[in-house]
Write an enzyme that holds these catalytic residues in place. Structure first.
Site, PDB file in Angstrom:
ATOM      1  N   HIS A  82       0.839  -1.258   0.043  1.00 45.01           N
ATOM      2  CA  HIS A  82       0.089   0.078  -0.038  1.00 45.01           C
ATOM      3  C   HIS A  82       0.858   1.154   0.055  1.00 45.01           C
ATOM      4  O   HIS A  82       1.837   1.301   0.677  1.00 45.01           O
ATOM      5  CB  HIS A  82      -0.791   0.063   1.430  1.00 45.01           C
ATOM      6  CG  HIS A  82      -1.651   1.188   1.323  1.00 45.01           C
ATOM      7  ND1 HIS A  82      -2.828   1.374   0.659  1.00 45.01           N
ATOM      8  CD2 HIS A  82      -1.594   2.324   1.967  1.00 45.01           C
ATOM      9  CE1 HIS A  82      -3.582   2.464   0.790  1.00 45.01           C
ATOM     10  NE2 HIS A  82      -2.631   3.329   1.666  1.00 45.01           N
ATOM     11  N   ASP A 161     -15.793   2.698   7.463  1.00 46.19           N
ATOM     12  CA  ASP A 161     -14.783   3.497   6.967  1.00 46.19           C
ATOM     13  C   ASP A 161     -15.226   4.523   5.808  1.00 46.19           C
ATOM     14  O   ASP A 161     -15.002   5.770   5.934  1.00 46.19           O
ATOM     15  CB  ASP A 161     -13.497   2.933   6.351  1.00 46.19           C
ATOM     16  CG  ASP A 161     -12.494   3.877   5.719  1.00 46.19           C
ATOM     17  OD1 ASP A 161     -11.834   4.609   6.668  1.00 46.19           O
ATOM     18  OD2 ASP A 161     -12.194   3.868   4.723  1.00 46.19           O
ATOM     19  N   ARG A 168     -15.398  13.039   7.373  1.00 46.87           N
ATOM     20  CA  ARG A 168     -14.302  13.710   7.963  1.00 46.87           C
ATOM     21  C   ARG A 168     -13.809  14.795   6.871  1.00 46.87           C
ATOM     22  O   ARG A 168     -13.343  15.961   7.043  1.00 46.87           O
ATOM     23  CB  ARG A 168     -12.995  12.605   7.818  1.00 46.87           C
ATOM     24  CG  ARG A 168     -13.427  11.657   9.224  1.00 46.87           C
ATOM     25  CD  ARG A 168     -12.293  10.628   9.405  1.00 46.87           C
ATOM     26  NE  ARG A 168     -10.899  10.970   8.946  1.00 46.87           N
ATOM     27  CZ  ARG A 168      -9.879  10.108   8.139  1.00 46.87           C
ATOM     28  NH1 ARG A 168     -10.475   8.797   8.062  1.00 46.87           N
ATOM     29  NH2 ARG A 168      -8.776  10.447   7.941  1.00 46.87           N
ATOM     30  N   SER A 183      -8.008   4.063   9.348  1.00 51.29           N
ATOM     31  CA  SER A 183      -8.910   4.015   7.961  1.00 51.29           C
ATOM     32  C   SER A 183      -8.079   3.145   6.692  1.00 51.29           C
ATOM     33  O   SER A 183      -8.727   2.122   6.165  1.00 51.29           O
ATOM     34  CB  SER A 183      -9.223   5.470   7.448  1.00 51.29           C
ATOM     35  OG  SER A 183      -9.412   5.348   5.987  1.00 51.29           O
ATOM     36  N   LYS A 187      -9.120  -1.429   5.806  1.00 46.55           N
ATOM     37  CA  LYS A 187      -9.186  -1.836   4.662  1.00 46.55           C
ATOM     38  C   LYS A 187      -8.127  -3.014   4.136  1.00 46.55           C
ATOM     39  O   LYS A 187      -8.915  -3.995   3.673  1.00 46.55           O
ATOM     40  CB  LYS A 187      -9.213  -0.841   3.591  1.00 46.55           C
ATOM     41  CG  LYS A 187     -10.406   0.300   3.716  1.00 46.55           C
ATOM     42  CD  LYS A 187     -10.477   1.259   2.728  1.00 46.55           C
ATOM     43  CE  LYS A 187      -9.493   2.288   3.172  1.00 46.55           C
ATOM     44  NZ  LYS A 187      -9.693   3.779   2.933  1.00 46.55           N
TER      45      LYS A 187
HETATM   46  N1  URA Z   1      -6.303   7.044   2.706  1.00 52.31           N
HETATM   47  C1  URA Z   1      -7.391   6.554   3.474  1.00 52.31           C
HETATM   48  O1  URA Z   1      -7.759   5.500   3.070  1.00 52.31           O
HETATM   49  N2  URA Z   1      -7.960   7.185   4.582  1.00 52.31           N
HETATM   50  C2  URA Z   1      -7.649   8.232   5.250  1.00 52.31           C
HETATM   51  O2  URA Z   1      -7.956   8.663   6.064  1.00 52.31           O
HETATM   52  C3  URA Z   1      -6.572   8.945   4.395  1.00 52.31           C
HETATM   53  C4  URA Z   1      -6.028   8.586   3.405  1.00 52.31           C
END
Ligand code: URA
Length: 433
Positions: A82, A161, A168, A183, A187
């Site tokens: 990632h 999320d 947010r 967050s 995932k």
């Molecule tokens: N990328 C994400 O997946 N979540 C965040 O909060 C910020 C960047």
């Protein structure tokens, strides 16, 4: 328990218990806790932060809000990579096939880009026919058959999320370390991979503008991963200048293919080898990082990584004739060299300004539903530390018209600073956590 009491407790800076966090996230996800309370909760976390144990609880609660993939029947270890995002970051398209070609399966869910970072899925979709919207069954089948799959983020995984992020985004609470870390990691964890390398970028062209914040985010994410029993490492890499030479969706796919064919720019190859080595060592496939790197270098040289990339693209419906003949990708209508008006050494190149210029040409999107133009972007001819003479090309603009190209030139000038004396290129990688 009442949602308001959880908010008040966090507002007062007290650590929340696992039960309180679960109660809040479950209630929010079911629609029983309204958006305004969830937004207040996010703001309280923004100001008061969270302890590592709270961040782990929050991540786990978000994971439990949806479906979770279990890939262990396909392979005992499935790797994932990632990136927190950066300008010209096409590393996934190189690392994933490279690692998969050594026999370590890679299963990745990837977001679309918003703003001036194109997402990996946007880039891959410039290959005609390529399909990233896979069902869970298709994801599993591709992983089992090819050992490599990259799909768009499934809405069934970690749905809390998506809901929380939307709030947010409009309440000024994106830039909170525990919220970002939970967050991203929720995932990753829900997607069922158990060996994860995080490329956490710092610098002007990154989400985290300085090394200190990026380091704190990297620590938080690694702690979450360890807290839920996953193998995770983070590589802190520089985004002071764009990665590689291409910035723009199909331009980046072409650069990734050239890299897999052994003709890649040095920084991209190096970062891919560093990230890939971490995965091979963590998974136990290589005894140490030296062994891992040697294996990856051989895999790249043999052409096996490029073959794996083609097999993966074909499995997801992409037309691989484009990969064998890169001239098939449509070119932008207007191409023009952007030439230096002074001599010297390039001292700095503002990755953010370069990214915004590519975005202005149409390479990025403002809102989720915007279309991107696959062909437009920039090809850098010089990077930090390179010597230039007056009239040398700094970069090539790929635009759809002369006026579009003209519209970014003023800001491109702002992106560069020069020095009369030689300049060292900034280090590519700071630390590995
Ligand atoms: N990328 C994400 O997946 N979540 C965040 O909060 C910020 C960047």
């Amino acid at each position: 328990m009442r949602a308001v009491d959880v908010i008040i407790k966090k507002r007062g800076g007290e650590p929340l218990t696992d039960a309180e966090i679960s109660f809040f996230i479950e209630g929010f996800n079911r629609g029983e806790i309204p958006d305004y309370q969830a937004a207040a909760f996010a703001m309280a976390v923004f100001f008061k932060g969270m302890e590592p144990a709270e961040t782990v609880s929050l991540t786990q609660a978000i994971v439990r809000s949806g479906h979770q993939l279990d890939l262990r029947d396909i392979a005992p270890v499935v790797a994932d990579k990632h990136s927190t995002g950066g300008v010209g970051d096409k590393t996934t398209m190189v690392v994933a096939p490279l690692v998969a070609a050594t026999g370590l399966p890679v299963g990745k869910m990837s977001g679309r880009g918003l703003g001036y970072f194109g997402g990996t899925v946007d880039k891959l979709e410039t290959i005609p026919g390529f399909r990233a919207a896979l069902s869970e069954e298709e994801f599993r089948q591709a992983l089992a058959k090819v050992g490599l799959v990259v799909a768009g983020q499934s809405q069934d995984l970690a749905p809390a999320d998506g809901k929380l992020y939307a709030l947010r985004d409009v309440t000024g609470t994106v830039e909170s370390l525990p919220l970002i870390a939970s967050s991203i990691m929720s995932k990753k964890i829900a997607a069922g991979t158990n060996c994860i390398v995080l490329d956490v970028k710092y610098g002007k062209g990154a989400f985290m503008k300085n090394l200190e914040d990026a380091t704190a985010l990297a620590h938080a994410m690694v702690e979450i991963g360890h807290g839920v029993g996953r193998k995770v490492r983070a590589v802190l890499s520089s985004m002071e200048q764009p990665l590689g030479l291409a910035v723009g969706n199909s331009l980046e796919v072409k650069e990734a293919v050239e890299t897999l064919q052994g003709r890649g720019p040095g920084d991209l190859v190096e970062l891919a080898l560093i990230l890939g080595s971490q995965l091979l060592e963590m998974s136990g496939r290589s005894l140490n990082l030296t062994d891992a790197r040697r294996k990856l270098e051989e895999t790249l040289k043999s052409g096996a990584a490029f073959e794996k990339f083609k097999a993966f693209i074909a499995q997801q419906g992409g037309d691989i004739s484009y990969l064998d003949d890169l001239s098939r990708f449509p070119l932008a209508a207007h191409r023009e060299e952007f030439r230096s008006n002074r001599a010297g050494y390039i001292k700095s190149m503002d990755a953010e300004t370069i990214g915004i210029a590519a975005y202005t040409l149409g390479a990025g999107r403002k809102v989720k539903t915007d279309a991107i133009d696959p062909a437009v972007g920039l090809i850098l001819r010089k990077k930090v530390g390179d010597k230039v003479e007056v009239g040398d090309s700094l970069l090539e603009i790929h635009a759809q018209s002369q006026s579009q190209a003209d519209s970014i030139k003023e800001s491109l000038w702002q992106a560069y600073t020069f020095s009369d004396t030689p300049v060292q290129a900034p280090p590519l990688v700071d630390t590995i956590i």
